[in-house]
Design a protein around this motif. Structure first.
Motif, PDB file in Angstrom:
ATOM      1  N   ILE A  35      48.819 -82.129  -9.591  1.00 40.52           N
ATOM      2  CA  ILE A  35      50.393 -81.151  -9.926  1.00 40.52           C
ATOM      3  C   ILE A  35      50.848 -81.314 -10.763  1.00 40.52           C
ATOM      4  O   ILE A  35      51.594 -82.714 -11.092  1.00 40.52           O
ATOM      5  N   PHE A  36      51.325 -81.012 -11.529  1.00 46.37           N
ATOM      6  CA  PHE A  36      52.474 -80.643 -12.760  1.00 46.37           C
ATOM      7  C   PHE A  36      53.286 -79.050 -11.837  1.00 46.37           C
ATOM      8  O   PHE A  36      53.034 -78.187 -11.554  1.00 46.37           O
ATOM      9  N   ILE A  37      54.765 -79.473 -12.237  1.00 46.82           N
ATOM     10  CA  ILE A  37      55.642 -78.697 -11.468  1.00 46.82           C
ATOM     11  C   ILE A  37      56.705 -78.782 -12.788  1.00 46.82           C
ATOM     12  O   ILE A  37      56.564 -79.470 -13.029  1.00 46.82           O
ATOM     13  N   GLN A  63      48.015 -87.350  -7.739  1.00 45.61           N
ATOM     14  CA  GLN A  63      48.857 -87.138  -9.170  1.00 45.61           C
ATOM     15  C   GLN A  63      49.211 -86.345  -9.478  1.00 45.61           C
ATOM     16  O   GLN A  63      49.340 -85.702  -9.294  1.00 45.61           O
ATOM     17  N   VAL A  64      50.823 -87.481  -9.742  1.00 35.59           N
ATOM     18  CA  VAL A  64      52.262 -85.938 -10.064  1.00 35.59           C
ATOM     19  C   VAL A  64      52.680 -86.267 -11.534  1.00 35.59           C
ATOM     20  O   VAL A  64      52.736 -87.092 -11.412  1.00 35.59           O
ATOM     21  N   CYS A  65      53.317 -84.958 -11.827  1.00 42.87           N
ATOM     22  CA  CYS A  65      53.792 -84.945 -13.123  1.00 42.87           C
ATOM     23  C   CYS A  65      54.777 -83.856 -13.091  1.00 42.87           C
ATOM     24  O   CYS A  65      54.328 -82.578 -12.556  1.00 42.87           O
ATOM     25  N   LYS A 110      48.501 -80.724 -22.745  1.00 47.10           N
ATOM     26  CA  LYS A 110      47.029 -81.913 -23.746  1.00 47.10           C
ATOM     27  C   LYS A 110      47.224 -83.046 -23.376  1.00 47.10           C
ATOM     28  O   LYS A 110      46.750 -84.178 -23.354  1.00 47.10           O
ATOM     29  N   THR A 111      48.250 -83.516 -22.902  1.00 49.05           N
ATOM     30  CA  THR A 111      48.237 -85.451 -22.375  1.00 49.05           C
ATOM     31  C   THR A 111      47.552 -85.120 -20.738  1.00 49.05           C
ATOM     32  O   THR A 111      47.168 -86.013 -19.961  1.00 49.05           O
ATOM     33  N   LEU A 112      48.128 -84.194 -20.026  1.00 53.24           N
ATOM     34  CA  LEU A 112      47.107 -84.167 -18.692  1.00 53.24           C
ATOM     35  C   LEU A 112      45.768 -84.409 -18.976  1.00 53.24           C
ATOM     36  O   LEU A 112      45.194 -84.455 -18.140  1.00 53.24           O
ATOM     37  N   THR A 113      44.707 -83.705 -19.810  1.00 51.83           N
ATOM     38  CA  THR A 113      44.067 -83.607 -19.811  1.00 51.83           C
ATOM     39  C   THR A 113      43.426 -85.072 -20.413  1.00 51.83           C
ATOM     40  O   THR A 113      42.180 -86.030 -19.868  1.00 51.83           O
ATOM     41  N   GLU A 114      44.363 -85.590 -21.541  1.00 50.86           N
ATOM     42  CA  GLU A 114      44.136 -87.174 -21.950  1.00 50.86           C
ATOM     43  C   GLU A 114      44.550 -88.143 -20.985  1.00 50.86           C
ATOM     44  O   GLU A 114      43.010 -88.852 -20.468  1.00 50.86           O
ATOM     45  N   LYS A 115      45.119 -88.110 -20.041  1.00 55.73           N
ATOM     46  CA  LYS A 115      45.110 -89.085 -18.737  1.00 55.73           C
ATOM     47  C   LYS A 115      44.790 -88.764 -17.659  1.00 55.73           C
ATOM     48  O   LYS A 115      44.329 -89.637 -17.151  1.00 55.73           O
ATOM     49  N   TRP A 116      44.450 -87.722 -17.468  1.00 54.72           N
ATOM     50  CA  TRP A 116      44.121 -87.293 -15.979  1.00 54.72           C
ATOM     51  C   TRP A 116      42.699 -86.567 -15.913  1.00 54.72           C
ATOM     52  O   TRP A 116      41.955 -85.989 -15.188  1.00 54.72           O
ATOM     53  N   GLY A 117      42.317 -86.133 -17.155  1.00 53.28           N
ATOM     54  CA  GLY A 117      41.233 -85.248 -17.468  1.00 53.28           C
ATOM     55  C   GLY A 117      41.489 -83.555 -17.188  1.00 53.28           C
ATOM     56  O   GLY A 117      40.170 -82.996 -16.444  1.00 53.28           O
ATOM     57  N   GLY A 118      42.349 -83.716 -16.755  1.00 52.50           N
ATOM     58  CA  GLY A 118      42.528 -82.204 -16.410  1.00 52.50           C
ATOM     59  C   GLY A 118      43.396 -81.662 -15.285  1.00 52.50           C
ATOM     60  O   GLY A 118      44.282 -83.279 -14.989  1.00 52.50           O
ATOM     61  N   VAL A 119      44.229 -80.631 -14.669  1.00 52.14           N
ATOM     62  CA  VAL A 119      45.520 -80.663 -13.368  1.00 52.14           C
ATOM     63  C   VAL A 119      44.642 -79.894 -12.658  1.00 52.14           C
ATOM     64  O   VAL A 119      43.762 -78.859 -12.473  1.00 52.14           O
ATOM     65  N   ASP A 120      45.191 -79.546 -11.239  1.00 46.34           N
ATOM     66  CA  ASP A 120      44.481 -78.792 -10.389  1.00 46.34           C
ATOM     67  C   ASP A 120      45.589 -77.397  -9.860  1.00 46.34           C
ATOM     68  O   ASP A 120      44.256 -76.355  -9.432  1.00 46.34           O
ATOM     69  N   VAL A 121      46.260 -78.395  -9.483  1.00 50.62           N
ATOM     70  CA  VAL A 121      47.624 -77.094  -9.682  1.00 50.62           C
ATOM     71  C   VAL A 121      48.196 -77.117 -10.448  1.00 50.62           C
ATOM     72  O   VAL A 121      48.758 -78.468 -10.312  1.00 50.62           O
ATOM     73  N   VAL A 122      49.382 -75.832 -11.252  1.00 46.70           N
ATOM     74  CA  VAL A 122      50.330 -76.166 -12.142  1.00 46.70           C
ATOM     75  C   VAL A 122      51.356 -74.775 -10.987  1.00 46.70           C
ATOM     76  O   VAL A 122      51.299 -73.714 -10.859  1.00 46.70           O
ATOM     77  N   VAL A 123      52.632 -75.588 -10.818  1.00 42.03           N
ATOM     78  CA  VAL A 123      53.555 -74.822 -10.192  1.00 42.03           C
ATOM     79  C   VAL A 123      54.533 -74.613 -11.206  1.00 42.03           C
ATOM     80  O   VAL A 123      55.117 -75.377 -11.796  1.00 42.03           O
ATOM     81  N   THR A 170      45.296 -71.259 -18.110  1.00 37.40           N
ATOM     82  CA  THR A 170      43.889 -70.669 -17.597  1.00 37.40           C
ATOM     83  C   THR A 170      43.314 -71.689 -18.553  1.00 37.40           C
ATOM     84  O   THR A 170      41.952 -71.433 -17.760  1.00 37.40           O
ATOM     85  N   PRO A 171      42.762 -71.613 -19.237  1.00 35.70           N
ATOM     86  CA  PRO A 171      41.604 -71.951 -20.516  1.00 35.70           C
ATOM     87  C   PRO A 171      41.266 -73.287 -20.181  1.00 35.70           C
ATOM     88  O   PRO A 171      40.071 -73.527 -19.308  1.00 35.70           O
ATOM     89  N   LEU A 172      42.336 -73.727 -19.682  1.00 33.26           N
ATOM     90  CA  LEU A 172      42.283 -75.761 -19.057  1.00 33.26           C
ATOM     91  C   LEU A 172      41.318 -75.019 -17.104  1.00 33.26           C
ATOM     92  O   LEU A 172      39.781 -75.744 -17.507  1.00 33.26           O
ATOM     93  N   PHE A 173      41.364 -74.339 -16.349  1.00 30.40           N
ATOM     94  CA  PHE A 173      41.154 -73.979 -15.872  1.00 30.40           C
ATOM     95  C   PHE A 173      40.076 -73.730 -15.302  1.00 30.40           C
ATOM     96  O   PHE A 173      38.398 -74.239 -15.427  1.00 30.40           O
ATOM     97  N   LYS A 174      39.822 -72.942 -16.696  1.00 33.30           N
ATOM     98  CA  LYS A 174      38.256 -71.810 -16.489  1.00 33.30           C
ATOM     99  C   LYS A 174      37.059 -73.177 -17.304  1.00 33.30           C
ATOM    100  O   LYS A 174      36.035 -73.031 -16.869  1.00 33.30           O
ATOM    101  N   GLN A 175      37.719 -74.089 -18.057  1.00 35.21           N
ATOM    102  CA  GLN A 175      36.555 -75.032 -18.110  1.00 35.21           C
ATOM    103  C   GLN A 175      36.451 -76.101 -17.225  1.00 35.21           C
ATOM    104  O   GLN A 175      35.603 -76.572 -17.583  1.00 35.21           O
ATOM    105  N   GLN A 176      37.957 -76.367 -16.542  1.00 38.46           N
ATOM    106  CA  GLN A 176      37.405 -76.838 -15.521  1.00 38.46           C
ATOM    107  C   GLN A 176      36.238 -76.075 -14.718  1.00 38.46           C
ATOM    108  O   GLN A 176      35.613 -76.805 -13.286  1.00 38.46           O
ATOM    109  N   GLY A 177      36.659 -75.193 -14.442  1.00 41.54           N
ATOM    110  CA  GLY A 177      35.784 -74.698 -13.252  1.00 41.54           C
ATOM    111  C   GLY A 177      36.343 -73.786 -11.618  1.00 41.54           C
ATOM    112  O   GLY A 177      35.723 -73.361 -10.741  1.00 41.54           O
TER     113      GLY A 177
END
Length: 263
Positions: free
Chosen positions: A6-8, A29-31, A72-85, A123-130
């Motif tokens: 999650i990113f907030i 995993q919290v950012c 970019k950082t979350l993609t590199e460190k986490w491989g993506g993100v599930d929830v964006v607040v 949105t593009p990252l979410f679409k890429q993740q599915g």
């Protein structure tokens, strides 16, 4: 609820930090992102007690580049993100005749375009993740029409409309959107509030202090909504009742009730 990533935004204080605490305790995993770097660096240690890999990233939602760097950082460190607040926000109080256009531009840039930027970047990252889930923090001000708050009300109404539109637009991409509309509750929103009305800070403090719910209560309701993929969260009973009255009562009756509440 299964731990996720999650990113907030605006995550160093108030409701954003309450969400971060709940998620960190739950093994997520919290950012947290915040433009207040000093505050962010001061609180990240408390999150790391529960989640050692919790992160703070400086982020001003008025800058697209900041949000892009976070993605970019979350993609590199986490491989993506599930929830964006999309939580960062400010307040402005004043009559339409007294509120300057610069104040309108200021609040729109943060409250509305800050959410727009967050949705556009991720949105593009979410679409890429599915999959993915946006939580957009609006307000009962976006559903009601409290006088002397036209700029604030308008931005929050826009966040409601944006969220509902994206619920339809992104559903086939397995991207969910929850919009949250709390009433007054004890937070730090009035610290950066701009106002042209004398004594409004005291009135807002009184309304916040009278709330039966605090930031942690609302954060828990939000996490339940994410788990159940609910579209709307209206945490306060009084706020829900006011909304029902607006929808079903004659306009003149509703206005009398609204003004009596604001005295």
């Amino acid at each position: 609820m299964k731990p996720q990533r999650i990113f907030i935004t605006g995550g160093a204080s108030g409701l954003g930090f309450a969400l971060a605490q709940i998620c960190a305790k739950g093994g997520w995993q919290v950012c947290i992102g915040d433009r207040d770097i000093e505050r962010g660096e001061a609180v990240i240690g408390s999150l790391q007690k529960w989640q050692p890999k919790a992160m703070f990233l400086p982020c001003d939602v008025t800058r697209m580049s900041d949000l892009e760097q976070v993605a970019k950082t979350l993609t590199e460190k986490w491989g993506g993100v599930d929830v964006v607040v999309n939580n960062a926000g400010v307040a402005q109080v004043g009559k339409i005749s007294d509120t300057t256009l610069s104040d309108w531009q200021w609040i729109i840039d943060i409250n509305l375009l800050g959410v727009v930027r967050g949705c556009k970047v991720f949105t593009p990252l979410f679409k890429q993740q599915g999959s993915g889930h946006f939580v957009n923090i609006a307000s009962m001000a976006g559903l009601l029409d409290v006088p002397n708050m036209s700029a604030y009300n308008a931005t929050k109404a826009a966040v409601v409309s944006l969220s509902e539109t994206l619920q339809n637009e992104l559903v086939n991409d397995n991207i969910h959107v929850t919009v949250v509309c709390p009433s007054f509750f004890k937070t730090n929103l009035n610290q950066g509030m701009r106002s042209t009305i004398d004594g409004i800070e005291q009135k807002v403090d009184k309304l916040m202090s009278s709330s039966k719910l605090n930031a942690v209560d609302i954060a828990r309701l939000i996490m339940k909504a994410v788990d159940k993929k609910k579209s709307h969260v209206l945490p306060h009973r009084q706020g829900r009742l006011a909304w029902y009255m607006k929808r079903w009562l004659p306009r003149s009756w509703y206005q009398k009730l609204l003004y009596s509440r604001m005295k």
